[in-house]
Design an enzyme around this catalytic site. Structure first.
Site, mmCIF file in Angstrom:
data_model
loop_
_atom_site.group_PDB
_atom_site.id
_atom_site.type_symbol
_atom_site.label_atom_id
_atom_site.label_comp_id
_atom_site.label_asym_id
_atom_site.label_seq_id
_atom_site.Cartn_x
_atom_site.Cartn_y
_atom_site.Cartn_z
ATOM 1 N N ARG A 7 0.989 -1.063 -0.238
ATOM 2 C CA ARG A 7 0.221 0.309 0.102
ATOM 3 C C ARG A 7 0.735 1.205 0.018
ATOM 4 N NH1 ARG A 7 -3.762 -3.561 3.173
ATOM 5 N NH2 ARG A 7 -5.173 -4.066 2.178
ATOM 6 N N LYS A 66 2.834 11.499 -11.146
ATOM 7 C CA LYS A 66 2.274 10.824 -11.546
ATOM 8 C C LYS A 66 3.398 9.455 -12.202
ATOM 9 C CE LYS A 66 -0.684 13.903 -14.416
ATOM 10 N NZ LYS A 66 -1.118 14.776 -16.069
ATOM 11 N N GLU A 81 9.806 18.894 -24.584
ATOM 12 C CA GLU A 81 9.631 19.244 -23.292
ATOM 13 C C GLU A 81 9.576 20.182 -22.687
ATOM 14 O OE1 GLU A 81 6.468 17.206 -21.753
ATOM 15 O OE2 GLU A 81 6.482 15.735 -23.015
ATOM 16 N N LYS A 128 7.876 23.291 -13.550
ATOM 17 C CA LYS A 128 6.727 22.634 -13.130
ATOM 18 C C LYS A 128 6.419 22.476 -11.502
ATOM 19 C CE LYS A 128 4.919 17.552 -13.532
ATOM 20 N NZ LYS A 128 5.650 16.300 -14.818
ATOM 21 N N GLU A 172 -3.882 17.820 -11.031
ATOM 22 C CA GLU A 172 -4.705 17.712 -11.689
ATOM 23 C C GLU A 172 -6.407 17.905 -12.032
ATOM 24 O OE1 GLU A 172 -2.762 15.940 -15.501
ATOM 25 O OE2 GLU A 172 -4.553 16.609 -16.774
ATOM 26 N N ARG A 209 -2.937 22.145 -13.802
ATOM 27 C CA ARG A 209 -1.211 21.417 -14.081
ATOM 28 C C ARG A 209 -1.855 20.666 -15.305
ATOM 29 N NH1 ARG A 209 1.287 16.561 -10.593
ATOM 30 N NH2 ARG A 209 2.047 15.923 -12.235
ATOM 31 N N ASN A 211 -0.035 19.509 -20.161
ATOM 32 C CA ASN A 211 -0.429 18.841 -21.468
ATOM 33 C C ASN A 211 -0.658 18.913 -22.737
ATOM 34 O OD1 ASN A 211 -0.788 16.395 -19.685
ATOM 35 N ND2 ASN A 211 -3.446 16.905 -19.305
ATOM 36 N N HIS A 227 -0.011 17.159 -26.220
ATOM 37 C CA HIS A 227 -0.342 15.308 -25.392
ATOM 38 C C HIS A 227 -1.357 14.755 -25.998
ATOM 39 C CE1 HIS A 227 2.951 16.411 -23.174
ATOM 40 N NE2 HIS A 227 3.070 15.476 -22.445
ATOM 41 N N HIS A 256 -0.806 12.041 -27.720
ATOM 42 C CA HIS A 256 -0.962 10.916 -27.619
ATOM 43 C C HIS A 256 -1.531 9.931 -28.574
ATOM 44 C CE1 HIS A 256 -0.678 10.951 -22.938
ATOM 45 N NE2 HIS A 256 0.531 11.103 -23.358
ATOM 46 N N HIS A 299 8.094 9.815 -27.665
ATOM 47 C CA HIS A 299 6.658 11.015 -27.003
ATOM 48 C C HIS A 299 7.632 12.285 -27.068
ATOM 49 C CE1 HIS A 299 4.159 11.820 -24.321
ATOM 50 N NE2 HIS A 299 5.278 12.510 -23.550
HETATM 51 N N1 GLY Z 1 3.399 14.935 -17.633
HETATM 52 C C1 GLY Z 1 2.341 15.740 -17.180
HETATM 53 C C2 GLY Z 1 1.890 16.191 -15.711
HETATM 54 O O1 GLY Z 1 3.123 16.079 -14.979
HETATM 55 O O2 GLY Z 1 1.238 16.474 -15.634
#
Ligand code: GLY
Length: 382
Positions: free
Chosen positions: A130, A152, A194, A235, A245, A249, A253, A256, A260, A274
């Site tokens: 956990r 993430k 990025e 960031k 998010e 946040r 993206n 993206h 994606h 990517h």
């Molecule tokens: N890669 C986008 C984020 O971490 O929110």
């Protein structure tokens, strides 16, 4: 804008998340300090290093040496390189190996690698017993400026990218810029997309600095460290205000939603990394913003010009095998976008531009507008 750093300086960027705050340490050769920093942070903890075969060749021994010099026990878990490890099977391999290595609640998982390893090891750490603590040691430019920061973690489903995962913040990030010297030029360029993203979405002065200094970033040295530190600061600021998010946040993206879909259409293969998908996606987002009258055509062209100058693909037609079924088909791309996490009630959420340095969330974009825009782009020679 602050002056570029001296080459030897290590920079610390804090991700301010209250009791879960952590530092990102950026600089040449900071990997050697990993053991001492972990000994300070978690005295007595044991560690398991999750890495991939390619990174292991270059950096595993140095990582183990740093840990053992600080008296820290470590075991190693080596997965195959590439997106193919970010799967149920990869998660099973890592989780079972962590259990076998007897990594307990107060021990640490160390993710030594690029975005795939960071996401996979991070997710395994999030669910093992956990949740056990995680240290990110990102070895790609993309991971240093994006995926290792912000918590993430996750794996892909056969039905879509990153559809299974958890927010699990690391307790420390060690971004050694010397490690980037062993990346292929193509991998480095993909990560650079990025970096440019932070300028395009929120910092016009940084974007201008990148236009003037990108060659030095590729060469290494102080410009590289400055670019990584500036990206991490951007960031960290966003993540500390919106960890889960629920709002801003999502600006991260940028590029993206298109990107994606392009990655999925190319089977998450080496045809499109990517960051390359993000580069094309950012150009499409800028051009779509211009078509909607949100930014000027010259501003959209400026985004495209800079990414092209950095050697990145900027057109759908730049993708290897572009003419193959699925990729050159607007409806197929729309279907892939509809599977993205950014879809709500059938409407697509896009990150669009009001200016270079000012991105906005457009939560209710009418799909037919996007389809028509894509059809027009796909019909072009370039
Ligand atoms: N890669 C986008 C984020 O971490 O929110």
């Amino acid at each position: 804008m602050t002056a570029p750093l001296k080459h030897s300086d290590a920079v610390t960027v804090e991700v301010a998340l209250g009791t879960r705050a952590y530092d990102i340490i950026i600089g040449r050769d900071v990997l050697a300090s990993l053991g001492a920093r972990i000994a300070d942070l978690r005295p007595g903890a044991r560690t398991a290093i999750v890495t991939d075969r390619n990174v292991a060749i270059h950096w595993l021994e140095k990582t183990e040496a740093s840990l053992s010099a600080a008296g820290i026990a470590s075991s190693r878990i080596v997965v195959a390189e590439g997106e193919g490890s970010k799967t149920y099977a990869g998660l099973e391999q890592v989780s079972e190996a962590l259990i076998k290595a007897r990594i307990e609640r107060n021990d640490l998982v160390i993710a030594l690698g690029g975005g795939v390893v960071g996401d996979l090891a991070g997710f395994a750490a999030a669910i093992l017993r956990r949740g056990v603590d995680l240290v990110q040691v990102p070895t790609s430019l993309l991971a240093q400026v994006d995926s290792s920061v912000g918590g993430k973690t996750g794996i892909n489903s056969p039905q879509g990218k990153n559809l299974l995962g958890a927010f699990h913040q690391p307790v420390l990030v060690i971004a050694d810029t010397a490690v980037l010297d062993t990346l292929s030029p193509r991998q480095f360029r993909a990560g650079y997309a990025e970096v440019a993203k932070y300028g395009v979405l929120g910092d016009e002065a940084f974007f201008t600095w990148l236009e003037n200094n990108h060659a030095d970033i590729f060469k290494g040295g102080a410009a590289r460290e400055h670019a990584i530190a500036t990206s991490c600061r951007a960031k960290a600021a966003i993540v500390s205000r919106d960890e889960r998010e629920t709002g801003e946040r999502a600006l991260l993206n940028l590029g993206h939603t298109f990107g994606h879909a392009l990655e999925a259409a190319t089977g998450f293969s080496d045809r499109l990394f990517h960051g390359e998908g993000v580069a094309i996606g950012m150009v499409l987002a800028a051009q779509f913003s211009a078509q909607l009258g949100m930014i000027s055509a010259p501003d959209a062209a400026r985004v495209e010009r800079h990414l092209a100058e950095a050697g990145l693909p900027t057109h759908l037609q730049d993708i290897a095998g572009f003419a193959q079924e699925g990729l050159a088909d607007a409806d197929a791309l729309m279907t892939l976008m509809a599977q993205d996490k950014k879809v709500k009630h059938g409407k697509l959420a896009f990150i669009l531009l009001e200016a270079i340095g000012r991105a906005v969330i457009a939560p209710n974009v009418e799909p037919s507008l996007v389809r028509d825009f894509l059809k027009e782009k796909l019909a072009r020679k370039k």
